[in-house]
Design an enzyme around this catalytic site. Structure first.
Site, PDB file in Angstrom:
ATOM      1  N   LYS A   1       1.661  12.573  -8.745  1.00  0.00           N
ATOM      2  CA  LYS A   1       0.636  12.248  -7.910  1.00  0.00           C
ATOM      3  C   LYS A   1       0.054  11.585  -7.075  1.00  0.00           C
ATOM      4  CE  LYS A   1      -3.229  10.453 -10.299  1.00  0.00           C
ATOM      5  NZ  LYS A   1      -4.141   9.445  -9.592  1.00  0.00           N
TER       6      LYS A   1
ATOM      7  N   ARG B   1     -10.747   8.566  -5.687  1.00  0.00           N
ATOM      8  CA  ARG B   1     -10.550   7.128  -3.794  1.00  0.00           C
ATOM      9  C   ARG B   1      -9.087   7.438  -3.108  1.00  0.00           C
ATOM     10  NH1 ARG B   1     -11.428   1.413  -3.910  1.00  0.00           N
ATOM     11  NH2 ARG B   1      -9.584   0.133  -3.357  1.00  0.00           N
TER      12      ARG B   1
ATOM     13  N   ASP C   1      -0.946   1.401 -14.893  1.00  0.00           N
ATOM     14  CA  ASP C   1      -1.085   2.596 -15.374  1.00  0.00           C
ATOM     15  C   ASP C   1      -1.223   3.393 -16.917  1.00  0.00           C
ATOM     16  OD1 ASP C   1      -2.560   3.261 -12.921  1.00  0.00           O
ATOM     17  OD2 ASP C   1      -1.358   4.444 -12.356  1.00  0.00           O
TER      18      ASP C   1
ATOM     19  N   ASP D   1     -15.823   3.317  -9.594  1.00  0.00           N
ATOM     20  CA  ASP D   1     -14.638   3.090 -10.510  1.00  0.00           C
ATOM     21  C   ASP D   1     -14.487   2.658 -11.689  1.00  0.00           C
ATOM     22  OD1 ASP D   1     -12.002   3.686 -10.997  1.00  0.00           O
ATOM     23  OD2 ASP D   1     -12.071   4.581  -9.334  1.00  0.00           O
TER      24      ASP D   1
HETATM   25  C1  UD1 Z   1      -2.893   2.348  -6.788  1.00  0.00           C
HETATM   26  C2  UD1 Z   1      -3.101   3.833  -8.198  1.00  0.00           C
HETATM   27  C3  UD1 Z   1      -2.702   3.184  -9.123  1.00  0.00           C
HETATM   28  C4  UD1 Z   1      -3.104   2.487  -9.582  1.00  0.00           C
HETATM   29  C5  UD1 Z   1      -2.366   1.286  -8.584  1.00  0.00           C
HETATM   30  C6  UD1 Z   1      -2.284   0.478  -9.081  1.00  0.00           C
HETATM   31  C7  UD1 Z   1      -2.939   5.943  -7.021  1.00  0.00           C
HETATM   32  C8  UD1 Z   1      -3.951   6.687  -6.539  1.00  0.00           C
HETATM   33  N1  UD1 Z   1      -3.661   5.183  -7.646  1.00  0.00           N
HETATM   34  O1  UD1 Z   1      -4.257   2.110  -7.309  1.00  0.00           O
HETATM   35  O2  UD1 Z   1      -3.441   4.400 -10.479  1.00  0.00           O
HETATM   36  O3  UD1 Z   1      -2.861   1.528 -11.172  1.00  0.00           O
HETATM   37  O4  UD1 Z   1      -1.652   1.735  -7.836  1.00  0.00           O
HETATM   38  O5  UD1 Z   1      -0.712   0.733  -9.677  1.00  0.00           O
HETATM   39  O6  UD1 Z   1      -2.237   5.360  -6.060  1.00  0.00           O
HETATM   40  N2  UD1 Z   1      -8.287  -4.789  -4.437  1.00  0.00           N
HETATM   41  C9  UD1 Z   1      -8.962  -5.604  -4.531  1.00  0.00           C
HETATM   42  N3  UD1 Z   1      -9.362  -5.264  -2.272  1.00  0.00           N
HETATM   43  C10 UD1 Z   1      -8.289  -4.339  -1.937  1.00  0.00           C
HETATM   44  C11 UD1 Z   1      -7.688  -3.265  -3.054  1.00  0.00           C
HETATM   45  C12 UD1 Z   1      -7.168  -3.985  -4.114  1.00  0.00           C
HETATM   46  O7  UD1 Z   1      -9.104  -6.225  -4.462  1.00  0.00           O
HETATM   47  O8  UD1 Z   1      -8.288  -4.010  -0.654  1.00  0.00           O
HETATM   48  C13 UD1 Z   1      -7.426  -4.769  -5.533  1.00  0.00           C
HETATM   49  C14 UD1 Z   1      -8.153  -3.427  -6.729  1.00  0.00           C
HETATM   50  O9  UD1 Z   1      -9.282  -3.873  -7.059  1.00  0.00           O
HETATM   51  C15 UD1 Z   1      -6.776  -4.286  -8.032  1.00  0.00           C
HETATM   52  C16 UD1 Z   1      -5.397  -4.706  -7.634  1.00  0.00           C
HETATM   53  O10 UD1 Z   1      -6.046  -5.408  -6.086  1.00  0.00           O
HETATM   54  O11 UD1 Z   1      -7.530  -5.172  -9.006  1.00  0.00           O
HETATM   55  C17 UD1 Z   1      -4.635  -3.667  -7.131  1.00  0.00           C
HETATM   56  O12 UD1 Z   1      -5.305  -2.321  -6.317  1.00  0.00           O
HETATM   57  P1  UD1 Z   1      -4.110  -1.761  -5.700  1.00  0.00           P
HETATM   58  O13 UD1 Z   1      -2.956  -1.737  -5.985  1.00  0.00           O
HETATM   59  O14 UD1 Z   1      -4.808  -1.135  -4.961  1.00  0.00           O
HETATM   60  O15 UD1 Z   1      -4.175   0.559  -6.132  1.00  0.00           O
HETATM   61  P2  UD1 Z   1      -4.749   1.231  -5.932  1.00  0.00           P
HETATM   62  O16 UD1 Z   1      -3.828   1.585  -4.715  1.00  0.00           O
HETATM   63  O17 UD1 Z   1      -6.359   1.892  -5.731  1.00  0.00           O
END
Ligand code: UD1
Length: 420
Positions: free
Chosen positions: A23, A95, A308, A119
């Protein structure tokens, strides 16, 4: 709509399952297909709700989508003239919709994408995404709940260092930089297999990218990209869910079409818990013939233990022999489902980002609510090791990530069904 899972406890899952495409990769490939005019084909696409949401988003941008369910082939016909707005009603449901931001700014020089908002698993900002795009020359501001990003004169390569190896930010920056003028160096990039899959997809479209799977990705921008035909990688979170399902229920599951090399840390943890794992021609077999031993885990970006699979490890520790600490390092809000698990009698204390779990031999069935995709799957597994019947509400969450979960559990001998 049959939104609840009815889970009858006491099953030991035995049999075979087959894993489809990831996914978290497919959704990003779909967004990245916007980078090239013409027909891109993505294979091994799972039949899940999130693929439908991303298809709707791309359709609203002007694409024509065809999906053939039996073999999971998705054709995306991307027009020359593309819309640039991702509406709130779709972004709030999923998201990953924000992954269209990078490709739209790169191709059109403008994008309006709704802010995803709160979220159930944590605050999940967009600051790394926007800072990265700003360094490539896209000016962004918020207006009426939308991020409006503009780069009327095109993007220019830059040296960007992420504060945290964010998966989404790495993807948005990569899919913008491929069409930027000159060279981009992205440091502290995410190393997840999904990132490598997306990078290979972009390379097959004509992008110039090196360093995939390492913290330093280098991209030399090209003028245009061409459509491609790509088979996505197997879903490692779904694979891990089945592996934990076998261990939790003292079962024996052969998992086909998966890539165990993407799951080294979680599989090592299962071995420590007492599982016997063997590799097969196209996957793994996970066998557990006694109550699992409690195991400590800390979630981390890849190659660490995936956040996850955190609900699955907490579910396992809830019925394990001994005490364990699970530390969540990626999403601060991800312990929300622990309250639901304690309704099933699990002995868990949460302190900040640590959960201390004392295993008990069996949980006690009760109605519970899924707060997100993985929490839903974890609660269903917990229901399987409860006495009596557990109802898990919020089945739509599970449908977002697990194709035909109830049917697959039934095929493994569980009494699980959907009820309204
Ligand atoms: C993706 C996955 C999710 C997985 C996560 C970590 C998808 C659709 N989702 O989510 O299933 O659990 O990776 O492996 O692929 N953060 C910030 N600022 C930002 C971006 C992120 O503070 O601009 C923080 C987030 O709040 C979180 C951390 O960084 O605490 C990791 O987030 P991120 O790796 O970006 O996860 P997603 O891409 O949202």
């Amino acid at each position: 709509m049959l939104d609840r899972f009815k889970v009858v406890g006491g099953a030991s899952l035995k049999g075979e399952v087959s894993v489809t495409g990831a996914k978290n990769s497919v959704l990003k490939l779909m967004a990245a297909s916007l980078l090239a005019v013409g027909k891109t084909t993505i294979r091994n696409v799972p039949e899940i709700a999130d693929v439908e949401i991303m298809s709707e988003l791309l359709t609203r941008l002007g694409c024509k989508i065809e999906y053939s369910a039996p073999n999971g082939t998705l054709n995306i016909d991307v027009p020359e003239k593309l819309g640039h707005r991702a509406d709130y009603d779709l972004v709030r449901k999923m998201r990953a919709s924000i992954n269209v931001l990078g490709p739209l700014v790169a191709r059109l020089g403008e994008a309006e994408v709704a802010l995803p908002g709160g979220d159930a698993i944590g605050s999940r900002g967009l600051d790394f995404h926007l800072k990265g795009l700003a360094e490539l020359g896209a000016k962004a501001h918020n207006e009426h709940g939308y991020v409006i990003a503009e780069a009327p004169h095109g993007l220019v390569g830059a040296e960007i260092t992420l504060d945290f190896p964010s998966v989404g930010a790495t993807e948005n920056i990569m899919t913008a930089a491929v069409l930027a003028k000159g060279k981009t160096i992205l440091d502290n990039a995410a190393r997840e297999p999904d990132i490598v899959d997306l990078g290979n997809f972009l390379i097959s479209m004509g992008a110039d990218i090196t360093g995939l799977g390492t913290p330093k990705i280098e991209i030399i921008g090209v003028k245009t990209l061409t459509p491609t035909d790509h088979t996505t990688l197997p879903d490692r979170v779904v694979t891990g869910t089945w592996a934990f399902a076998a261990a939790i229920t003292q079962g024996d599951i052969t998992i086909h079409n998966c890539r165990p090399s993407d799951l080294e840390v979680p599989l090592d943890k299962l071995v420590l818990a007492g599982a016997v794992i063997t590799t097969t021609k196209d996957g793994i077999r996970v066998k557990m013939d006694r109550r699992p031993k409690a195991i400590d885990v800390a979630t981390l970006p890849y190659p660490g233990f995936p956040t996850d699979l955190q609900p699955m490890i907490i579910a396992l520790n809830s019925i394990a022999d001994g005490d364990a600490i699970v530390t969540e390092n990626v999403f601060e809000g991800r312990f929300m489902f622990v309250n639901e698990l304690t309704r099933l009698g699990a002995k868990i204390r949460v302190d900040g980002h640590h959960a201390a779990i004392s295993g008990i031999p069996q949980l006690s069935s009760a109605p519970v609510v899924a707060t997100d995709i993985r929490a839903g799957a974890g609660l269903i597994l917990a229901g399987l090791v409860s006495d009596g019947v557990t109802f898990v509400e919020g089945g739509y969450h599970v449908d977002r990530g697990y194709p035909n979960f109830a049917e697959q559990l039934q095929a493994l001998g569980a009494d699980v069904s959907r009820v309204d």
